[in-house]
Scaffold this active site. Structure first.
Site, PDB file in Angstrom:
ATOM      1  N   ARG A   1      -7.914   2.285   5.228  1.00  0.00           N
ATOM      2  CA  ARG A   1      -7.716   2.671   6.630  1.00  0.00           C
ATOM      3  C   ARG A   1      -6.695   3.789   6.758  1.00  0.00           C
ATOM      4  NH1 ARG A   1      -3.634  -1.397   9.457  1.00  0.00           N
ATOM      5  NH2 ARG A   1      -2.638  -2.306   7.653  1.00  0.00           N
TER       6      ARG A   1
ATOM      7  N   LYS B   1      -2.428   6.626   9.111  1.00  0.00           N
ATOM      8  CA  LYS B   1      -2.732   5.221   8.802  1.00  0.00           C
ATOM      9  C   LYS B   1      -3.372   4.599  10.036  1.00  0.00           C
ATOM     10  CE  LYS B   1      -0.331   0.988   7.352  1.00  0.00           C
ATOM     11  NZ  LYS B   1       0.974   0.454   6.962  1.00  0.00           N
TER      12      LYS B   1
ATOM     13  N   ASP C   1     -12.078  -2.711   9.413  1.00  0.00           N
ATOM     14  CA  ASP C   1     -12.562  -1.722  10.389  1.00  0.00           C
ATOM     15  C   ASP C   1     -11.867  -0.364  10.258  1.00  0.00           C
ATOM     16  OD1 ASP C   1     -10.041  -2.281  11.308  1.00  0.00           O
ATOM     17  OD2 ASP C   1     -10.649  -2.906  13.312  1.00  0.00           O
TER      18      ASP C   1
ATOM     19  N   ARG D   1       2.357   8.755   8.573  1.00  0.00           N
ATOM     20  CA  ARG D   1       3.354   8.311   7.606  1.00  0.00           C
ATOM     21  C   ARG D   1       3.690   9.463   6.667  1.00  0.00           C
ATOM     22  NH1 ARG D   1       2.233   2.742   4.446  1.00  0.00           N
ATOM     23  NH2 ARG D   1       0.505   3.862   3.510  1.00  0.00           N
TER      24      ARG D   1
ATOM     25  N   ARG E   1       1.223   4.391  -6.318  1.00  0.00           N
ATOM     26  CA  ARG E   1       1.762   3.034  -6.458  1.00  0.00           C
ATOM     27  C   ARG E   1       1.600   2.542  -7.888  1.00  0.00           C
ATOM     28  NH1 ARG E   1      -0.277   1.476  -1.005  1.00  0.00           N
ATOM     29  NH2 ARG E   1      -0.697   3.506  -0.100  1.00  0.00           N
TER      30      ARG E   1
ATOM     31  N   ASP F   1       0.324  -3.018  -5.295  1.00  0.00           N
ATOM     32  CA  ASP F   1      -0.214  -1.877  -4.531  1.00  0.00           C
ATOM     33  C   ASP F   1       0.754  -1.445  -3.434  1.00  0.00           C
ATOM     34  OD1 ASP F   1      -1.185  -4.528  -3.669  1.00  0.00           O
ATOM     35  OD2 ASP F   1      -1.938  -3.436  -1.932  1.00  0.00           O
ATOM     36  N   ASN F   2       1.802  -2.233  -3.218  1.00  0.00           N
ATOM     37  CA  ASN F   2       2.813  -1.845  -2.237  1.00  0.00           C
ATOM     38  C   ASN F   2       4.123  -1.492  -2.924  1.00  0.00           C
ATOM     39  OD1 ASN F   2       1.025  -2.284  -0.167  1.00  0.00           O
ATOM     40  ND2 ASN F   2       1.675  -4.391   0.178  1.00  0.00           N
TER      41      ASN F   2
HETATM   42  P1  AMP Z   1      -2.058  -3.867   3.026  1.00  0.00           P
HETATM   43  O1  AMP Z   1      -2.044  -5.326   3.308  1.00  0.00           O
HETATM   44  O2  AMP Z   1      -1.844  -3.013   4.257  1.00  0.00           O
HETATM   45  O3  AMP Z   1      -1.186  -3.465   1.904  1.00  0.00           O
HETATM   46  O4  AMP Z   1      -3.561  -3.522   2.603  1.00  0.00           O
HETATM   47  C1  AMP Z   1      -4.197  -4.030   1.460  1.00  0.00           C
HETATM   48  C2  AMP Z   1      -5.547  -3.389   1.312  1.00  0.00           C
HETATM   49  O5  AMP Z   1      -6.382  -3.721   2.433  1.00  0.00           O
HETATM   50  C3  AMP Z   1      -5.534  -1.868   1.266  1.00  0.00           C
HETATM   51  O6  AMP Z   1      -6.568  -1.480   0.389  1.00  0.00           O
HETATM   52  C4  AMP Z   1      -5.847  -1.471   2.671  1.00  0.00           C
HETATM   53  O7  AMP Z   1      -6.402  -0.187   2.769  1.00  0.00           O
HETATM   54  C5  AMP Z   1      -6.846  -2.543   3.074  1.00  0.00           C
HETATM   55  N1  AMP Z   1      -6.871  -2.761   4.525  1.00  0.00           N
HETATM   56  C6  AMP Z   1      -5.915  -3.377   5.273  1.00  0.00           C
HETATM   57  N2  AMP Z   1      -6.281  -3.407   6.567  1.00  0.00           N
HETATM   58  C7  AMP Z   1      -7.488  -2.789   6.658  1.00  0.00           C
HETATM   59  C8  AMP Z   1      -8.380  -2.503   7.738  1.00  0.00           C
HETATM   60  N3  AMP Z   1      -8.112  -2.853   8.994  1.00  0.00           N
HETATM   61  N4  AMP Z   1      -9.518  -1.855   7.422  1.00  0.00           N
HETATM   62  C9  AMP Z   1      -9.807  -1.498   6.164  1.00  0.00           C
HETATM   63  N5  AMP Z   1      -9.017  -1.735   5.124  1.00  0.00           N
HETATM   64  C10 AMP Z   1      -7.859  -2.378   5.350  1.00  0.00           C
HETATM   65 MG    MG Z   2      -0.622  -1.694   1.218  1.00  0.00          MG
END
Ligand code: AMP
Ligand code: MG
Length: 488
Positions: A88, A108, A120, A171, A178, A247-248
């Site tokens: 996203r 983002k 989404d 951002r 990462r 990944d973070n």
């Molecule tokens: P995060 O929890 O933000 O670190 O995201 C973990 C993974 O989920 C990453 O690959 C994000 O791109 C994906 N992700 C989180 N929220 C969404 C969303 N609403 N739509 C698509 N991908 C998402």
């Molecule tokens: Mg992330």
């Protein structure tokens, strides 16, 4: 207007998907970060113009921008997911800022990509303003972090537990690479890409090691050092990242991904705010250890580059992991000692005793250290400090006495000690109950005034500000069991 200078986009195509942001229906500006804009060499007026907003909402592609979604993998709560990636987000490109530093500009919440899985591709207004305010507060607190340039309301509703307004965050980061980016290629046995990535990272983030004997071992060491420093800083501020998956975990050593993070109010080392962290994997006190866990994933990916003999590579990596533990422990204990104005390691027992009392009597983390800072030169603050504890306790009075004794044994004027403590003990942090209030006002009443006011106070976290006591005080109810949710 934007002078893009893109390097990631010229890496081979397996590093990303080239894709534009998806348009939104009616973008409007929530907040722009003028000082950051200026630092980036961007005109804040232009960013707020119709064209600026069109670019920051993804409706228009700026000249020179080469939008892409980055590929990465990651261990989430300990489980390996071979493909995550920007589901996203779109990297718009890189800008060389006025100090000559290369910075990523990323949207983002800008729509679906090939990495979206079931998502989404969007972000909610609440999480976007939360990240904006907290990341900027972290920067003002002196913590390496991604920054927030703009928050835009999209004009579209998104479906979460209920319908909510959508938003997009711009951002800014040293890069968005990462630990999980390295894991992406090692999981595919793609050693060629792995080497390209490592060389790219060395050139971009650690140019000082280019000519070292084993640059890949040095890369691992450099990343480990930055993580040790970063996580120790978090802990000195009572900050809990909440979802420190690989990944973070930024290769440049910045705090990234402000989903479920929060600052502790009263001190409890086991504090977990994230609703999905049921085992307490990312609890406050675990963070130093989790840093090492994440680094061991990076080590695993770098082994083939570190040495062709696996045994040698492993022993090199192990030594670095041990160094990390020493570094972290060192930064952490020195940082805590400095919070109470002391330097001698022999005084660590005083720190431990204070934390025991703060835990048992649930004293507010930030205010305890703020009042201690005042108490160095003004004993009338003793009462304020004591009143933070659930019960006044003879042990606490004894502790204060012992602490004053230790201060007097430091080879420094009390005034100097107080000034030094003031640099590490903030008066203001983004308090959870105020962040929630800010989100509620923005989502339910389109009232953005608290976003602006809070940002203004948090821009000077170490300076006591007239009429700002509201932002300093902890919540009235200590038992509210604050919960956070991943920023989707
Ligand atoms: P995060 O929890 O933000 O670190 O995201 C973990 C993974 O989920 C990453 O690959 C994000 O791109 C994906 N992700 C989180 N929220 C969404 C969303 N609403 N739509 C698509 N991908 C998402
Ligand atoms: Mg992330």
């Amino acid at each position: 207007m934007f002078k893009f200078d893109n390097s990631y986009a010229s890496l081979p195509q397996q590093f990303y998907q080239k894709i534009n942001p998806s348009p939104v229906s009616n973008p409007s500006l929530i907040k722009i970060n003028t000082s950051l804009a200026t630092e980036l060499g961007l005109d804040p007026e232009y960013l707020q113009s119709d064209q600026g907003i069109a670019i920051l909402s993804g409706n228009q592609i700026a000249q020179g921008s080469q939008p892409l979604a980055q590929a990465y993998a990651g261990h989430q709560f300990g489980n390996f997911v071979p493909q995550l990636g920007d589901g996203r987000a779109n990297l718009l490109g890189e800008i060389i800022d006025i100090n000559g530093k290369r910075r990523d500009l990323q949207l983002k919440g800008s729509g679906q990509t090939q990495f979206s899985r079931a998502g989404d591709g969007r972000a909610g207004l609440g999480p976007v303003i939360r990240e904006f305010v907290i990341s900027e507060a972290m920067h003002a607190l002196g913590v390496p972090t991604t920054r927030s340039l703009a928050a835009i309301k999209t004009g579209d509703q998104i479906q979460r537990e209920s319908l909510m307004p959508g938003a997009i965050l711009t951002r800014v980061a040293s890069s968005h690479i990462r630990v999980g980016t390295f894991e992406y290629f090692i999981a595919r046995n793609d050693f060629e890409s792995l080497k390209i990535l490592a060389d790219y990272v060395i050139n971009r983030h650690y140019p000082e090691i280019v000519d070292s004997e084993n640059p890949y071992a040095e890369l691992f060491r450099a990343v480990a050092q930055r993580q040790a420093k970063l996580i120790a800083k978090w802990m000195q501020l009572g900050f809990i990242h909440g979802v420190m998956n690989t990944d973070n975990c930024s290769i440049a050593g910045e705090t990234i991904d402000y989903g479920p993070c929060a600052f502790m109010d009263f001190y409890d080392p086991d504090t977990v705010f994230s609703s999905i962290d049921r085992m307490g994997r990312y609890a406050y006190e675990q963070q130093g250890f989790i840093g090492q866990w994440n680094l061991s994933c990076l080590a695993n990916a770098l082994l083939p580059l570190i040495d062709s003999k696996q045994e040698t590579a492993i022993s090199t990596a192990k030594a670095v992991l041990e160094e990390y533990t020493d570094d972290f422990t060192n930064y952490h204990s020195i940082g805590l000692l400095n919070k109470i104005g002391l330097e001698q390691k022999g005084n660590l027992a005083l720190v431990e005793d204070l934390f025991k009392l703060m835990h048992k009597y649930r004293a507010d983390f930030t205010l305890s250290f703020h009042y201690l800072t005042e108490m160095v030169t003004d004993q009338s603050y003793d009462q304020e400090f004591i009143s933070l504890f659930d019960e006044a306790n003879p042990k606490l009075s004894q502790w204060i006495q012992d602490w004053r004794q230790a201060l007097s044994e430091e080879d420094k004027e009390l005034q100097t000690i107080a000034e030094e403590m003031n640099k590490v003990n903030p008066v203001y942090i983004p308090r959870n109950h105020i962040i929630e209030e800010m989100i509620e006002a923005a989502v339910s009443n389109q009232d953005y005034s608290l976003i602006h006011k809070l940002s203004e106070v948090l821009a000077k976290p170490f300076t006591k500000q007239e009429g700002a006591d509201y932002y300093l005080l902890p919540p009235k109810d200590k038992n509210q069991n604050y919960q956070t949710f991943c920023g989707t």
